[in-house]
Design an enzyme around this catalytic site. Structure first.
Site, short mmCIF file in Angstrom:
data_model
loop_
_atom_site.label_atom_id
_atom_site.label_comp_id
_atom_site.label_asym_id
_atom_site.label_seq_id
_atom_site.Cartn_x
_atom_site.Cartn_y
_atom_site.Cartn_z
N CYS A 1 -6.81 19.92 -4.15
CA CYS A 1 -6.55 18.50 -3.86
C CYS A 1 -7.79 17.76 -3.35
CB CYS A 1 -5.42 18.39 -2.83
SG CYS A 1 -5.10 16.67 -2.37
N VAL B 1 0.05 16.61 0.54
CA VAL B 1 -1.09 17.05 1.35
C VAL B 1 -2.21 16.01 1.20
CG1 VAL B 1 -0.60 19.52 1.27
CG2 VAL B 1 -1.92 18.50 -0.58
N GLU C 1 -1.72 10.92 5.20
CA GLU C 1 -2.63 9.97 4.55
C GLU C 1 -4.09 10.36 4.85
OE1 GLU C 1 -2.23 7.87 2.15
OE2 GLU C 1 -0.07 8.15 2.17
N SER C 2 -4.78 10.78 3.80
CA SER C 2 -6.12 11.35 3.98
C SER C 2 -7.11 10.37 4.64
CB SER C 2 -6.67 11.80 2.62
OG SER C 2 -6.66 10.74 1.70
N1 LIG Z 1 -2.20 8.83 -0.44
C1 LIG Z 1 -2.19 10.24 -0.19
C2 LIG Z 1 -2.22 10.98 -1.52
C3 LIG Z 1 -2.18 12.50 -1.35
C4 LIG Z 1 -1.73 13.19 -2.63
O1 LIG Z 1 -1.38 12.56 -3.63
N2 LIG Z 1 -1.72 14.53 -2.59
C5 LIG Z 1 -1.22 15.27 -3.72
C6 LIG Z 1 -2.08 16.50 -4.02
S1 LIG Z 1 -3.73 16.10 -4.50
C7 LIG Z 1 0.16 15.82 -3.39
O2 LIG Z 1 0.38 16.29 -2.31
N3 LIG Z 1 1.07 15.77 -4.35
C8 LIG Z 1 2.37 16.32 -4.20
C9 LIG Z 1 3.44 15.40 -4.68
O3 LIG Z 1 3.14 14.22 -4.95
O4 LIG Z 1 4.57 15.83 -4.77
C10 LIG Z 1 -3.40 10.61 0.69
O5 LIG Z 1 -4.42 9.91 0.59
O6 LIG Z 1 -3.30 11.56 1.48
#
Ligand SMILES: N[C@@H](CCC(=O)N[C@@H](CS)C(=O)NCC(=O)O)C(=O)O
Length: 225
Positions: free
Chosen positions: A13, A53, A69-70
């Site tokens: 990720c 994550v 939120e990263s």
């Molecule tokens: N806006 C979130 C996006 C995080 C994100 O999209 N993570 C993905 C992995 S790269 C995830 O956990 N996806 C699982 C899902 O959507 O079910 C951030 O910035 O933390």
């Protein structure tokens, strides 16, 4: 008691990686727990409102707080940990940096799903959307080596994993996004050398990402032909 930090992660990720890079830059010890996103454990779903994550679990004398939120996680790291500043001092420039951090997330929005896009017209429109976004980044870049010149910042932490994703993606299908963007090419090369960036993923990262992309290899190669 100083806070202890636990980062809930996934090995591929790029949002996780920006937080890891910020932690590495600050030299803070933290525990990293990789989960399987295809089979998310209940304890994780309780912590993460969107089931995504990264999550940074911060334990203090008052108890445990799960940050999600990263970009928010990066801001927390910047505000609470020592080491070199990862944001400019000037409020207006800092706000600009935050906007470019959000922009980095928007480029990921266009990148996602490219590997599963079987329709050539959709693939091309996503490719063009990405190219247009990176042209805007090119226009915002100065003389380098980093986004804001000599000082590595959270904007660099956001874009470094995005470029790393392209390293592997480009082996599978050449998107040609950066060919006319010399400042980005120089920036990307500089970021790849940074120790905090290099160590933000495991040695198995290229192999795992390649395996993930190559599952869709047949139509990607067809689209690239
Ligand atoms: N806006 C979130 C996006 C995080 C994100 O999209 N993570 C993905 C992995 S790269 C995830 O956990 N996806 C699982 C899902 O959507 O079910 C951030 O910035 O933390």
């Amino acid at each position: 008691m100083t806070a202890s930090l636990k980062l809930i992660s996934h090995k591929l990720c790029p949002y996780v990686q920006r937080a890891v890079i910020a932690l590495n830059e600050k030299g803070v010890p933290f525990e990293r727990i990789d989960i399987d996103l295809a089979n998310r454990p209940d304890w994780f779903l309780k912590l993460s409102p969107l089931g995504k994550v990264p999550v940074l679990v911060v334990t203090t004398a008052k108890g445990e707080v799960a940050l999600f939120e990263s970009n928010v996680i990066c801001e927390y790291i910047e505000e609470t940990q020592g080491g070199a500043a990862l944001h400019p001092v000037d409020a207006l420039t800092r706000a600009e940096h935050r906007a470019w951090m959000e922009f980095g997330s928007a480029t990921l929005g266009d990148l996602w799903g490219l590997e599963t896009t079987t329709d050539p017209a959709t693939f091309e429109s996503k490719r063009q959307a990405l190219a247009a976004k990176f042209a805007r980044v090119e226009a915002a870049l100065g003389a380098g080596p980093y986004f804001a010149g000599d000082a590595f910042s959270l904007v660099d932490a956001v874009f470094a994993p995005i470029f790393r994703y392209f390293d592997v993606f480009d082996e599978v299908t050449e998107l040609g996004i950066f060919s006319d963007l010399p400042k980005i090419r120089a920036w990307r090369a500089e970021l790849a050398k940074r120790p905090s960036v290099r160590t933000a993923v495991g040695a198995d990262y290229p192999q795992l990402l390649r395996a993930f992309l190559v599952r869709h290899d047949a139509h990607l190669l067809k689209l690239a032909a």
